[in-house]
Design a protein around this motif. Structure first.
Motif, PDB file in Angstrom:
ATOM      1  N   LYS A  41       0.898  -1.169   0.000  1.00 40.61           N
ATOM      2  CA  LYS A  41       0.000   0.000   0.000  1.00 40.61           C
ATOM      3  C   LYS A  41       0.928   1.207   0.000  1.00 40.61           C
ATOM      4  CE  LYS A  41      -4.002   0.081   2.149  1.00 40.61           C
ATOM      5  NZ  LYS A  41      -5.107  -0.072   3.135  1.00 40.61           N
ATOM      6  N   VAL A  92      -2.722 -12.205   0.193  1.00 35.26           N
ATOM      7  CA  VAL A  92      -3.743 -13.223   0.478  1.00 35.26           C
ATOM      8  C   VAL A  92      -4.263 -13.739  -0.859  1.00 35.26           C
ATOM      9  CG1 VAL A  92      -5.958 -13.691   1.595  1.00 35.26           C
ATOM     10  CG2 VAL A  92      -4.391 -12.019   2.600  1.00 35.26           C
ATOM     11  N   THR A 131     -15.147  -5.363  -0.224  1.00 36.45           N
ATOM     12  CA  THR A 131     -13.805  -5.364  -0.816  1.00 36.45           C
ATOM     13  C   THR A 131     -12.714  -5.324   0.259  1.00 36.45           C
ATOM     14  OG1 THR A 131     -13.717  -2.975  -1.061  1.00 36.45           O
ATOM     15  CG2 THR A 131     -14.577  -4.206  -2.929  1.00 36.45           C
TER      16      THR A 131
HETATM   17  N1  LIG Z   1      -3.150  -8.516   1.601  1.00 42.35           N
HETATM   18  C1  LIG Z   1      -3.832  -8.527   0.453  1.00 42.35           C
HETATM   19  N2  LIG Z   1      -3.899  -9.644  -0.309  1.00 42.35           N
HETATM   20  C2  LIG Z   1      -4.577  -9.650  -1.479  1.00 42.35           C
HETATM   21  N3  LIG Z   1      -5.227  -8.598  -1.975  1.00 42.35           N
HETATM   22  C3  LIG Z   1      -5.217  -7.457  -1.260  1.00 42.35           C
HETATM   23  C4  LIG Z   1      -4.527  -7.358  -0.023  1.00 42.35           C
HETATM   24  N4  LIG Z   1      -4.656  -6.100   0.460  1.00 42.35           N
HETATM   25  C5  LIG Z   1      -5.400  -5.440  -0.445  1.00 42.35           C
HETATM   26  N5  LIG Z   1      -5.755  -6.247  -1.480  1.00 42.35           N
HETATM   27  C6  LIG Z   1      -6.589  -5.880  -2.646  1.00 42.35           C
HETATM   28  O1  LIG Z   1      -6.420  -4.491  -2.895  1.00 42.35           O
HETATM   29  C7  LIG Z   1      -7.653  -3.793  -2.715  1.00 42.35           C
HETATM   30  C8  LIG Z   1      -7.385  -2.439  -2.067  1.00 42.35           C
HETATM   31  O2  LIG Z   1      -6.729  -2.598  -0.814  1.00 42.35           O
HETATM   32  P1  LIG Z   1      -7.235  -1.856   0.492  1.00 42.35           P
HETATM   33  O3  LIG Z   1      -6.316  -2.223   1.607  1.00 42.35           O
HETATM   34  O4  LIG Z   1      -8.684  -2.146   0.685  1.00 42.35           O
HETATM   35  O5  LIG Z   1      -6.991  -0.333   0.083  1.00 42.35           O
HETATM   36  P2  LIG Z   1      -7.921   0.960   0.213  1.00 42.35           P
HETATM   37  O6  LIG Z   1      -7.573   1.542   1.550  1.00 42.35           O
HETATM   38  O7  LIG Z   1      -7.493   1.864  -0.905  1.00 42.35           O
HETATM   39  O8  LIG Z   1      -9.357   0.514   0.095  1.00 42.35           O
HETATM   40  C9  LIG Z   1      -8.505  -4.733  -1.870  1.00 42.35           C
HETATM   41  O9  LIG Z   1      -9.880  -4.507  -2.069  1.00 42.35           O
HETATM   42  C10 LIG Z   1      -8.065  -6.095  -2.369  1.00 42.35           C
HETATM   43  O10 LIG Z   1      -8.710  -6.412  -3.585  1.00 42.35           O
END
Ligand SMILES: Nc1ncnc2c1ncn2[C@@H]1O[C@H](COP(=O)(O)OP(=O)(O)O)[C@@H](O)[C@H]1O
Ligand SMILES: [Mg+2]
Length: 217
Positions: A41, A92, A131
């Motif tokens: 991130k 994940v 999500t």
């Molecule tokens: N640890 C992870 N493993 C797999 N996919 C992830 C993971 N973290 C985030 N994602 C994917 O990335 C998207 C955005 O991440 P997220 O942490 O929800 O960010 P935001 O704060 O911008 O919503 C998630 O909806 C998911 O699809």
């Protein structure tokens, strides 16, 4: 802390999971950290801007929650903070709950228990939707702890903490209804209804956030 050069930017479009478009939203992409598939991130586009301290704060807060949850199967492992403005965590390998065609009640039972466990540890997620939950091999994994809140043990019963827990549960029931079609029992829905003071705070917060966004657009 991982060095800044440990992780590059996404090189292929298919590595990008979500582009940060709104204010203080990170770019989220897959990358490798020490050979391990990870999710980054990344708020590095804010480096050198007035918003950099806020972005650092978001990274620090999310890292702190993930650190507290280390070893728990319902949250990804924290791999490290990169230069203060990016966060690396375990990838994940599953699907978001919102992209599943159908999820059985069993996934939701696990999610309910996981949420109770989270709350017992003094953490509320505060942004529980489809999500922000991944399902990998039938196991729900909570992600996106950007809005999460940690309450010290001696304040667990204060009204705000109780309200945040109630909101998490309400969001869980909403999700369950959308995905499995199960109606929420009316007494439960009533017990989770928001008191007036919460509605007022929520409205005030939304307005302040909109003004802040308009000012910084
Ligand atoms: N640890 C992870 N493993 C797999 N996919 C992830 C993971 N973290 C985030 N994602 C994917 O990335 C998207 C955005 O991440 P997220 O942490 O929800 O960010 P935001 O704060 O911008 O919503 C998630 O909806 C998911 O699809
Ligand atoms: Mg999210």
């Amino acid at each position: 802390m991982l060095p800044d050069h440990a992780v590059g930017r996404p090189v292929a479009e298919n590595q990008l999971l979500k582009r940060g478009e709104r204010l203080l939203e990170p770019d989220v992409y897959r990358a490798r950290i020490n050979g391990r598939l990870a999710v980054i991130k990344d708020y590095r586009r804010y480096r050198g801007t007035v918003l950099a301290p806020f972005a650092r704060l978001l990274v620090r807060r999310e890292a702190r929650v993930l650190r507290q949850l280390a070893g728990w199967k319902h949250a990804p492992a924290l791999l490290g903070v990169i230069g203060g403005l990016a966060l690396g965590m375990e990838y994940v390998n599953g699907q978001t709950l919102s992209s599943l065609q159908a999820a059985d009640a069993q996934v939701f039972d696990q999610l309910h228990k996981a949420l109770e466990r989270l709350h017992q540890q003094g953490i509320t997620h505060n942004d529980l939707h489809g999500t922000n939950v991944m399902v990998a091999a039938g196991v729900p994994v909570l992600i996106d702890f950007t809005s999460a809140w940690r309450t010290p043990r001696w304040r667990h019963n204060n009204p705000l903490a109780r309200q945040l827990r109630r909101s998490d549960l309400k969001n869980l029931l909403k999700l369950r209804k959308r995905v499995t079609g199960t109606e929420v029992p009316s007494e439960l829905a009533a017990s989770l209804a928001e008191p007036g003071w919460v509605r007022l705070i929520r409205q005030g917060w939304k307005q302040a956030y909109r003004r802040f966004k308009a000012h910084n657009a």
